[in-house]
Every structure is written in C-alpha cells, then in structure tokens.
Design a protein around this motif. Sequence first.
Motif, PDB file in Angstrom:
ATOM      1  N   UNK A 140     -88.734  26.150  22.606  1.00  0.00           N
ATOM      2  CA  UNK A 140     -89.045  27.237  23.514  1.00  0.00           C
ATOM      3  C   UNK A 140     -89.328  28.528  22.744  1.00  0.00           C
ATOM      4  N   UNK A 141     -89.911  29.482  23.428  1.00  0.00           N
ATOM      5  CA  UNK A 141     -90.100  30.824  22.880  1.00  0.00           C
ATOM      6  C   UNK A 141     -89.074  31.748  23.507  1.00  0.00           C
ATOM      7  N   UNK A 142     -88.347  32.477  22.647  1.00  0.00           N
ATOM      8  CA  UNK A 142     -87.305  33.372  23.130  1.00  0.00           C
ATOM      9  C   UNK A 142     -87.710  34.825  22.920  1.00  0.00           C
ATOM     10  N   UNK A 143     -87.365  35.697  23.864  1.00  0.00           N
ATOM     11  CA  UNK A 143     -87.678  37.126  23.709  1.00  0.00           C
ATOM     12  C   UNK A 143     -87.026  37.693  22.443  1.00  0.00           C
ATOM     13  N   UNK A 144     -87.799  38.372  21.641  1.00  0.00           N
ATOM     14  CA  UNK A 144     -87.245  39.038  20.457  1.00  0.00           C
ATOM     15  C   UNK A 144     -87.238  38.201  19.200  1.00  0.00           C
ATOM     16  N   UNK A 145     -87.000  36.884  19.330  1.00  0.00           N
ATOM     17  CA  UNK A 145     -86.913  36.028  18.144  1.00  0.00           C
ATOM     18  C   UNK A 145     -88.027  34.997  18.077  1.00  0.00           C
ATOM     19  N   UNK A 146     -88.774  34.816  19.147  1.00  0.00           N
ATOM     20  CA  UNK A 146     -89.922  33.910  19.109  1.00  0.00           C
ATOM     21  C   UNK A 146     -89.549  32.449  19.196  1.00  0.00           C
ATOM     22  N   UNK A 147     -90.218  31.637  18.378  1.00  0.00           N
ATOM     23  CA  UNK A 147     -90.073  30.185  18.458  1.00  0.00           C
ATOM     24  C   UNK A 147     -88.647  29.741  18.157  1.00  0.00           C
ATOM     25  N   UNK A 148     -88.138  28.888  19.026  1.00  0.00           N
ATOM     26  CA  UNK A 148     -86.772  28.377  18.888  1.00  0.00           C
ATOM     27  C   UNK A 148     -86.797  26.864  19.051  1.00  0.00           C
ATOM     28  N   UNK A 149     -86.179  26.168  18.119  1.00  0.00           N
ATOM     29  CA  UNK A 149     -86.087  24.707  18.198  1.00  0.00           C
ATOM     30  C   UNK A 149     -84.635  24.290  17.994  1.00  0.00           C
ATOM     31  N   UNK A 150     -84.200  23.337  18.788  1.00  0.00           N
ATOM     32  CA  UNK A 150     -82.801  22.912  18.732  1.00  0.00           C
ATOM     33  C   UNK A 150     -82.722  21.394  18.869  1.00  0.00           C
ATOM     34  N   UNK A 151     -82.004  20.750  17.953  1.00  0.00           N
ATOM     35  CA  UNK A 151     -81.803  19.301  17.974  1.00  0.00           C
ATOM     36  C   UNK A 151     -80.314  18.997  18.032  1.00  0.00           C
TER      37      UNK A 151
END
Length: 203
Positions: A65-76
Amino acid sequence: MKKAIFVIAVLLLVFGTQTAQAQEALKKIREHYSSAKTYIENVKKLEEEGEIYPVPEYFLAKMKQNLPGTGYHEEDVYMYYREEEVDEIYPPLYLDFATMKYNFAAREFYEEYLYDEQGHIQFIYSSYPDMDEGKLREFRFYFDKGRLFNVIVKNCKFDQDEFVNEYSGKTVPTKYNGEYQSKVETSTRIMKLFTAFLGTRHL
C-alpha cells in the motif's frame, strides 16, 4: 535474630528456585527457537530447489500500500505451523513461529514471534533502525506461560558491525515500554490472523 535469619534463608531459597526455573525456561525457549529456525531454513531450501513434496507448510499474509508521508509500504507475515500429534487424517494445526518484515520509507523492520503448543507467546525478537541515535536496536523478550521473565536490549551503530548490550533484566525499561506493549499486541494479532487462515482451509 533467629527469626531474621530464618526469613533471609527463606528468601534466598525462593530466589534460588525462581532463578533455576527462569534458567530452565530460557534453555527450553532457545532450544525451541533453534528448532523453528532450522525448520524455516529447510522450508526455504525446498522452495529454492523447486521441490513439490514435501510441501513447505506455512501461511503467508502479504500487504502492499501507499501510506501518507512515507509512501510505498510492504509487509510480509509468515506463519509457520505444526500438526498436533493425534491419530486423525487432518490433525489440528497450531502456530509455532512467525516472522514479520515491513518498511516505512527507507527504514526496514524485522520481527519474530515464537509460540508454545498452547498458543502462549514464548519469545519476541524485534529489530529496527533508530534514526535519532544512528543505531540499529534489537529487543528480545522471553516469556514463561505468557509471563515476561527476561529482557535483553542490544544496539549497533550504523557504521559498525558489532552489537553491544544496552540492557539485561527481568523487566522492561520505562523508555522501551511502548515498544514492548506494541510487540505483545502484535503477537496477539498474528495469532488471530493465523486462526482466520485456519477458517479458510479447504479439507
């Protein structure tokens, strides 16, 4: 005087018993952890070699997902499970070990969660970059039947390779209580996620 000596003797006996129990619990956790890590290494080896059988057994939850302020976010979130030792065609499964890897902007985070067969958290490992202090910080929380009994905090400067002990004790330092509470809550959420995966299985 005799009463005081008796009280001291009792306290020393209780302390010695508690210390022995903690050492035994720590030994069992480390043995369990070593076994879990070996299993994961074997799973990765099977996947790299393209083996179809035996099947590497785990559940994987992946988020992008894209998060406000930090941009691209990936979580496994990898959830490695084991089968209960019962005489059934489809024996019940229980969560043994979980890993979580995610990012916020350029910062990388990694966590591990070890559970006992009753679903109690046994061990939590957390690693994250502390940008304010320029250090990579590691946390290790040990539990006996879900109760915290040992804490280790280490850190390493970004331009170095060797970790140094920052804290070791039975309780969490006040400055890191937020980190501790957050990881305990995460261990509960992962268990709920694992339970949700069980509910979607096609047998």
